[in-house]
Design a protein around this motif. Structure first.
Motif, mmCIF file in Angstrom:
data_model
loop_
_atom_site.group_PDB
_atom_site.id
_atom_site.type_symbol
_atom_site.label_atom_id
_atom_site.label_comp_id
_atom_site.label_asym_id
_atom_site.label_seq_id
_atom_site.Cartn_x
_atom_site.Cartn_y
_atom_site.Cartn_z
ATOM 1 N N VAL A 82 120.004 109.910 21.029
ATOM 2 C CA VAL A 82 118.997 108.858 21.239
ATOM 3 C C VAL A 82 117.617 109.357 20.830
ATOM 4 O O VAL A 82 116.892 108.695 20.080
ATOM 5 N N ARG A 83 117.229 110.527 21.319
ATOM 6 C CA ARG A 83 115.888 111.051 21.012
ATOM 7 C C ARG A 83 115.705 111.244 19.510
ATOM 8 O O ARG A 83 114.647 110.914 18.954
ATOM 9 N N ALA A 84 116.719 111.774 18.854
ATOM 10 C CA ALA A 84 116.622 112.010 17.419
ATOM 11 C C ALA A 84 116.476 110.697 16.654
ATOM 12 O O ALA A 84 115.672 110.590 15.722
ATOM 13 N N ASN A 85 117.227 109.673 17.050
ATOM 14 C CA ASN A 85 117.188 108.415 16.319
ATOM 15 C C ASN A 85 115.906 107.643 16.570
ATOM 16 O O ASN A 85 115.386 106.994 15.659
ATOM 17 N N VAL A 86 115.393 107.700 17.784
ATOM 18 C CA VAL A 86 114.114 107.039 18.045
ATOM 19 C C VAL A 86 113.022 107.678 17.193
ATOM 20 O O VAL A 86 112.178 106.981 16.612
ATOM 21 N N ALA A 87 113.046 108.994 17.081
ATOM 22 C CA ALA A 87 112.052 109.668 16.242
ATOM 23 C C ALA A 87 112.190 109.239 14.787
ATOM 24 O O ALA A 87 111.183 109.002 14.089
ATOM 25 N N GLY A 88 113.436 109.104 14.306
ATOM 26 C CA GLY A 88 113.653 108.668 12.928
ATOM 27 C C GLY A 88 113.223 107.230 12.710
ATOM 28 O O GLY A 88 112.585 106.901 11.703
ATOM 29 N N PHE A 89 113.564 106.336 13.658
ATOM 30 C CA PHE A 89 113.152 104.941 13.548
ATOM 31 C C PHE A 89 111.640 104.817 13.515
ATOM 32 O O PHE A 89 111.077 104.053 12.734
ATOM 33 N N ARG A 90 110.988 105.572 14.376
ATOM 34 C CA ARG A 90 109.530 105.483 14.442
ATOM 35 C C ARG A 90 108.894 105.894 13.120
ATOM 36 O O ARG A 90 107.918 105.295 12.660
ATOM 37 N N GLU A 91 109.485 106.885 12.487
ATOM 38 C CA GLU A 91 108.944 107.387 11.223
ATOM 39 C C GLU A 91 109.109 106.358 10.103
ATOM 40 O O GLU A 91 108.161 106.026 9.390
ATOM 41 N N ILE A 92 110.324 105.838 9.952
ATOM 42 C CA ILE A 92 110.605 104.968 8.812
ATOM 43 C C ILE A 92 110.031 103.567 9.002
ATOM 44 O O ILE A 92 109.692 102.879 8.029
ATOM 45 N N LEU A 93 109.895 103.123 10.256
ATOM 46 C CA LEU A 93 109.402 101.772 10.514
ATOM 47 C C LEU A 93 107.890 101.698 10.711
ATOM 48 O O LEU A 93 107.342 100.609 10.903
ATOM 49 N N LYS A 94 107.234 102.828 10.641
ATOM 50 C CA LYS A 94 105.795 102.853 10.909
ATOM 51 C C LYS A 94 105.008 101.862 10.057
ATOM 52 O O LYS A 94 104.185 101.100 10.587
ATOM 53 N N PRO A 95 105.218 101.791 8.732
ATOM 54 C CA PRO A 95 104.439 100.826 7.936
ATOM 55 C C PRO A 95 104.669 99.376 8.361
ATOM 56 O O PRO A 95 103.722 98.584 8.432
ATOM 57 N N LEU A 96 105.926 99.015 8.636
ATOM 58 C CA LEU A 96 106.222 97.644 9.043
ATOM 59 C C LEU A 96 105.588 97.318 10.383
ATOM 60 O O LEU A 96 104.998 96.248 10.566
ATOM 61 N N GLU A 98 102.976 98.657 11.736
ATOM 62 C CA GLU A 98 101.525 98.548 11.597
ATOM 63 C C GLU A 98 101.145 97.167 11.046
ATOM 64 O O GLU A 98 100.171 96.549 11.488
ATOM 65 N N LYS A 99 101.947 96.683 10.099
ATOM 66 C CA LYS A 99 101.696 95.347 9.552
ATOM 67 C C LYS A 99 101.889 94.275 10.630
ATOM 68 O O LYS A 99 101.083 93.342 10.760
ATOM 69 N N MET A 100 102.943 94.422 11.414
ATOM 70 C CA MET A 100 103.198 93.457 12.478
ATOM 71 C C MET A 100 102.108 93.501 13.534
ATOM 72 O O MET A 100 101.724 92.475 14.102
ATOM 73 N N GLN A 101 101.600 94.696 13.789
ATOM 74 C CA GLN A 101 100.515 94.839 14.763
ATOM 75 C C GLN A 101 99.290 94.064 14.305
ATOM 76 O O GLN A 101 98.618 93.391 15.095
ATOM 77 N N GLU A 102 99.000 94.145 13.010
ATOM 78 C CA GLU A 102 97.853 93.409 12.470
ATOM 79 C C GLU A 102 98.063 91.899 12.573
ATOM 80 O O GLU A 102 97.132 91.147 12.862
ATOM 81 N N ARG A 103 99.290 91.455 12.333
ATOM 82 C CA ARG A 103 99.570 90.029 12.348
ATOM 83 C C ARG A 103 99.653 89.460 13.748
ATOM 84 O O ARG A 103 99.520 88.254 13.940
ATOM 85 N N ARG A 104 99.878 90.312 14.743
ATOM 86 C CA ARG A 104 100.143 89.829 16.095
ATOM 87 C C ARG A 104 99.024 88.943 16.610
ATOM 88 O O ARG A 104 99.255 87.888 17.186
ATOM 89 N N GLY A 105 97.787 89.365 16.346
ATOM 90 C CA GLY A 105 96.670 88.602 16.868
ATOM 91 C C GLY A 105 96.470 87.278 16.154
ATOM 92 O O GLY A 105 95.867 86.355 16.722
ATOM 93 N N ASN A 106 96.994 87.158 14.916
ATOM 94 C CA ASN A 106 96.783 85.943 14.131
ATOM 95 C C ASN A 106 97.957 84.978 14.169
ATOM 96 O O ASN A 106 97.827 83.835 13.731
ATOM 97 N N SER A 107 99.115 85.406 14.683
ATOM 98 C CA SER A 107 100.296 84.558 14.645
ATOM 99 C C SER A 107 100.354 83.661 15.863
ATOM 100 O O SER A 107 99.702 83.905 16.890
#
Length: 379
Positions: A82-96, A98-107
């Protein structure tokens, strides 16, 4: 508990809560004594080393005298996976994210998601990981960042995980020779490790494809949260009254644009190649070093095809795991057909560059790949 780097409680997902939730709800492992557990870990490490030699000799992917980059082999429990996969998910999904975080306030759903927060999303993700953590036997983590508890290669990623309690559980469920089964699993996972260490460009190519896919994603944050909730409800049995468990939508249905579908087609072809190649190697090496390989393969295929329950089937559909099963079958048929026609060295041309990887259509028609890569090159 190991914290997954930085401000784990901020943003779209509370990653530390995802870890805590998964570990809390993951099923207990098989009953083994401390001495038995130590013996299993030691044997898996020996088998991993032996499998490395067998896979290299069979695949001929690594020229004699050449030593590829070393990546660690880690024998872990379910919490470690679990710990290893969460770390991997966080790394690969970071750009997406961040984009969703920006859109959150406008959606339109931004205010709702803001109220719900990353904690609920972390819980939903944790529930899914708790389900998967008891099912994965091994995994080569391509994009894994190194941490104090979970080392990776020095060049920014790569480690092989063998999930000891799951291997023991499955060998008991199948009623097969445990020593043979452990080596058989190591042969499959070591093939994945060899694929990435012997083909240096493969990791960057896959990462580039994934990031291109994510760059084009314009997903409303509430849509992602809805998919996660559907998966968690399937897992806990809390789906709305009257809703069919098998009616869940796949997370892959977030694909929206023609460009994304094109990228997904290329990724599907690569994953079919990698999984099918691992199955082919596992069966090719098996008869010489795993005496009961035929029994293991037959029983494991039956288990893989039917799943453990109706719940498994619903979640496999939602998470896109049914597609992964097809990748094993289609990819293995492709590899076998190509090797039968042009030999192992001829097949290994597939690793020359991204241009020699098979397309999705060529996975289904190996003769087309042979015509494109071999006859064109040899003419």
């Amino acid at each position: 508990m190991t914290r997954i780097g930085g401000a784990g409680t901020s943003g779209m997902v509370d990653w530390n809560l995802a870890v805590a939730t998964a570990i809390r709800f993951v099923r207990p492992g098989p009953d083994v004594s401390r001495d038995e557990a130590r013996a299993v870990v030691a044997e898996l490490r020996r088998h991993a080393k032996a499998a490395e030699e067998h896979v290299r000799a069979f695949t001929r992917m690594i020229p004699e005298g050449q030593e590829p980059e070393d990546t660690p082999v880690l024998v872990v429990d379910r919490a470690g996976w679990v710990r290893a996969n969460v770390a991997g998910f966080r790394e690969i999904l970071k750009p997406l994210l961040e984009k969703m975080q920006e859109r959150r306030g406008n959606s339109a759903g931004g205010a709702v998601l803001g109220a719900v927060g990353g904690k609920v999303t972390g819980v939903e993700l944790g529930m899914l990981l708790s389900f998967l953590a008891s099912r994965v036997l091994g995994q080569y983590e391509t994009f894994a960042p190194a941490s104090r508890d979970l080392p990776a290669s020095e060049t920014g990623g790569g480690r092989l995980l063998l999930v000891a309690p799951n291997i023991v559980q499955v060998e008991r469920e199948l009623g097969v020779d445990p020593h043979d089964f452990r080596l058989w699993v190591c042969l499959h996972e070591e093939t994945h490790r060899t694929q990435f260490t012997a083909v240096p460009w493969l990791r960057d190519h896959l990462e580039g494809e994934i990031q291109s896919f994510l760059d084009q994603t314009e997903v409303d944050p509430m849509t992602v949260l809805e998919r996660l909730r559907e998966a968690a409800q399937s897992l806990t049995g809390n789906r709305p009254e009257g809703e069919d468990d098998e009616g869940g939508r796949s997370l892959v249905e977030l694909v929206q644009t023609p460009a994304q579908r094109e990228i997904l087609g290329r990724l599907t072809a690569v994953m079919s190649l990698l999984e099918g190649h691992a199955d082919y190697v596992m069966d090719g090496v098996g008869p010489q070093v795993v005496p009961s390989v035929n029994e293991i393969r037959e029983k494991f295929q039956q288990r893989r095809a039917k799943g453990a329950s109706r719940l498994d089937q619903a979640l496999r559909k939602l998470l896109g795991l049914d597609a992964k099963l097809r990748q094993y079958r289609d990819g293995e048929r492709f590899v076998r057909a190509v090797v039968d026609e042009v030999g192992m060295d001829g097949f290994n041309r597939v690793w020359t560059s991204p241009n020699t990887l098979p397309t999705k259509a060529e996975i289904a028609k190996p003769a087309d790949w042979i015509a494109r890569v071999h006859r064109k090159a040899d003419s």
